[in-house]
Design a protein around this motif. Structure first.
Motif, PDB file in Angstrom:
ATOM      1  N   ARG A 168      -1.719  82.411  42.193  1.00  0.00           N
ATOM      2  CA  ARG A 168      -1.648  83.475  41.683  1.00  0.00           C
ATOM      3  C   ARG A 168      -1.557  84.494  40.193  1.00  0.00           C
ATOM      4  O   ARG A 168      -2.732  84.859  39.550  1.00  0.00           O
ATOM      5  CB  ARG A 168      -0.844  84.590  42.617  1.00  0.00           C
ATOM      6  CG  ARG A 168      -1.317  85.243  43.556  1.00  0.00           C
ATOM      7  CD  ARG A 168      -0.239  86.464  44.308  1.00  0.00           C
ATOM      8  NE  ARG A 168       1.080  86.731  44.039  1.00  0.00           N
ATOM      9  CZ  ARG A 168       2.342  85.984  45.019  1.00  0.00           C
ATOM     10  NH1 ARG A 168       1.750  84.803  46.164  1.00  0.00           N
ATOM     11  NH2 ARG A 168       2.798  85.258  44.594  1.00  0.00           N
ATOM     12  N   LEU A 170      -4.839  85.267  38.082  1.00  0.00           N
ATOM     13  CA  LEU A 170      -5.113  86.080  37.007  1.00  0.00           C
ATOM     14  C   LEU A 170      -5.233  85.881  35.277  1.00  0.00           C
ATOM     15  O   LEU A 170      -5.271  86.519  34.718  1.00  0.00           O
ATOM     16  CB  LEU A 170      -3.410  86.565  36.907  1.00  0.00           C
ATOM     17  CG  LEU A 170      -2.746  87.740  38.539  1.00  0.00           C
ATOM     18  CD1 LEU A 170      -1.345  88.459  38.377  1.00  0.00           C
ATOM     19  CD2 LEU A 170      -4.222  88.851  38.335  1.00  0.00           C
ATOM     20  N   ARG A 204      -4.605  96.074  33.380  1.00  0.00           N
ATOM     21  CA  ARG A 204      -3.819  95.651  34.725  1.00  0.00           C
ATOM     22  C   ARG A 204      -3.939  94.112  34.795  1.00  0.00           C
ATOM     23  O   ARG A 204      -2.715  94.305  35.967  1.00  0.00           O
ATOM     24  CB  ARG A 204      -5.145  96.757  35.889  1.00  0.00           C
ATOM     25  CG  ARG A 204      -4.737  97.813  35.994  1.00  0.00           C
ATOM     26  CD  ARG A 204      -6.040  98.143  36.660  1.00  0.00           C
ATOM     27  NE  ARG A 204      -7.215  98.450  36.715  1.00  0.00           N
ATOM     28  CZ  ARG A 204      -7.945  98.971  36.699  1.00  0.00           C
ATOM     29  NH1 ARG A 204      -7.958  99.889  35.854  1.00  0.00           N
ATOM     30  NH2 ARG A 204      -9.725  98.157  36.731  1.00  0.00           N
ATOM     31  N   ALA A 205      -4.360  93.693  34.866  1.00  0.00           N
ATOM     32  CA  ALA A 205      -4.459  91.984  35.003  1.00  0.00           C
ATOM     33  C   ALA A 205      -3.471  91.346  34.322  1.00  0.00           C
ATOM     34  O   ALA A 205      -2.477  90.367  34.735  1.00  0.00           O
ATOM     35  CB  ALA A 205      -5.658  91.572  34.618  1.00  0.00           C
ATOM     36  N   GLU A 248      -0.842  92.952  33.435  1.00  0.00           N
ATOM     37  CA  GLU A 248       0.500  94.011  33.719  1.00  0.00           C
ATOM     38  C   GLU A 248       0.510  92.724  35.875  1.00  0.00           C
ATOM     39  O   GLU A 248       1.757  92.457  36.067  1.00  0.00           O
ATOM     40  CB  GLU A 248       0.075  95.499  34.352  1.00  0.00           C
ATOM     41  CG  GLU A 248       0.576  95.919  33.281  1.00  0.00           C
ATOM     42  CD  GLU A 248       0.088  97.338  33.382  1.00  0.00           C
ATOM     43  OE1 GLU A 248      -0.632  97.556  34.435  1.00  0.00           O
ATOM     44  OE2 GLU A 248      -0.041  98.200  32.780  1.00  0.00           O
ATOM     45  N   ARG A 249      -0.235  92.661  36.581  1.00  0.00           N
ATOM     46  CA  ARG A 249      -0.033  91.764  37.913  1.00  0.00           C
ATOM     47  C   ARG A 249       0.722  90.203  37.256  1.00  0.00           C
ATOM     48  O   ARG A 249       1.239  90.361  37.745  1.00  0.00           O
ATOM     49  CB  ARG A 249      -1.532  91.929  38.236  1.00  0.00           C
ATOM     50  CG  ARG A 249      -2.014  93.007  39.181  1.00  0.00           C
ATOM     51  CD  ARG A 249      -3.123  92.806  40.327  1.00  0.00           C
ATOM     52  NE  ARG A 249      -4.577  91.904  39.447  1.00  0.00           N
ATOM     53  CZ  ARG A 249      -5.502  93.036  38.911  1.00  0.00           C
ATOM     54  NH1 ARG A 249      -5.241  94.074  38.736  1.00  0.00           N
ATOM     55  NH2 ARG A 249      -6.099  91.779  38.249  1.00  0.00           N
ATOM     56  N   ALA A 280       3.936  90.758  35.876  1.00  0.00           N
ATOM     57  CA  ALA A 280       4.987  90.772  37.679  1.00  0.00           C
ATOM     58  C   ALA A 280       4.809  89.536  38.657  1.00  0.00           C
ATOM     59  O   ALA A 280       6.206  89.351  38.786  1.00  0.00           O
ATOM     60  CB  ALA A 280       4.250  91.595  38.176  1.00  0.00           C
ATOM     61  N   ASN A 281       3.810  89.214  38.296  1.00  0.00           N
ATOM     62  CA  ASN A 281       3.764  87.607  38.841  1.00  0.00           C
ATOM     63  C   ASN A 281       4.299  86.445  38.156  1.00  0.00           C
ATOM     64  O   ASN A 281       5.667  85.981  39.099  1.00  0.00           O
ATOM     65  CB  ASN A 281       2.334  86.795  39.380  1.00  0.00           C
ATOM     66  CG  ASN A 281       1.865  87.572  40.362  1.00  0.00           C
ATOM     67  OD1 ASN A 281       2.400  87.236  41.483  1.00  0.00           O
ATOM     68  ND2 ASN A 281       0.671  88.582  39.855  1.00  0.00           N
ATOM     69  N   ASP A 338       8.220  87.559  39.318  1.00  0.00           N
ATOM     70  CA  ASP A 338       8.661  86.924  40.543  1.00  0.00           C
ATOM     71  C   ASP A 338       9.284  85.658  40.120  1.00  0.00           C
ATOM     72  O   ASP A 338      10.372  85.763  41.554  1.00  0.00           O
ATOM     73  CB  ASP A 338       7.505  87.532  41.270  1.00  0.00           C
ATOM     74  CG  ASP A 338       7.647  89.041  42.020  1.00  0.00           C
ATOM     75  OD1 ASP A 338       8.000  89.431  41.172  1.00  0.00           O
ATOM     76  OD2 ASP A 338       6.178  88.867  42.251  1.00  0.00           O
TER      77      ASP A 338
END
Length: 138
Positions: A8, A12, A111-112, A114-115, A118-119, A122
């Protein structure tokens, strides 16, 4: 097999790279269209005379270097003014479409990003390893 988090993050990062390149392209095209708009307006209105009203406030060596109106008009190639006036609406419409597209690219890039963040949040333990790996979909 690549762990899901790593895949992921890699995807991204690739998405962000592609979006950054596209953002640079659309920004370049907008600069060109806006420059054409500026030239069209300048050709239609003609150049303002430089140096009037301030000549006595400038040192002589500066005042004698001011370009004459005919020199400035030659730069604009004022003989083509009619075609530029006809293109103003078309150029403005094109700039508006480019602005809409640019805003969409910027939103997708945000958005990319932010993703990606977030990943990475994690699984912060692998974040530094992943960021140093070369990008590739395979």
């Amino acid at each position: 097999m690549t762990p899901p988090v790593e895949q992921r993050v890699r995807d991204l990062r690739l998405d962000r790279r592609a979006l950054r390149v596209e953002h640079a392209r659309v920004s370049w095209w907008r600069r060109i269209v806006r420059a054409r708009l500026d030239l069209a307006v300048a050709r239609a209105t003609g150049p303002d005379v430089l140096g009037e009203g301030v000549a006595f406030h400038l040192p002589l060596e500066v005042g004698v270097t001011v370009p004459r109106p005919a020199e400035l008009a030659a730069v604009l190639d004022a003989g083509q003014a009619g075609g530029d006036i006809a293109q103003l609406d078309e150029l403005r419409a094109l700039d508006a479409r480019l602005a809409t597209y640019q805003a969409g690219v910027e939103a997708a890039l945000t958005r990319a990003t932010e993703r990606l963040i977030a990943n990475l949040a994690d699984d912060p333990g692998t974040a530094s390893q992943l960021l140093h790996k070369p990008l590739g979909r395979g």
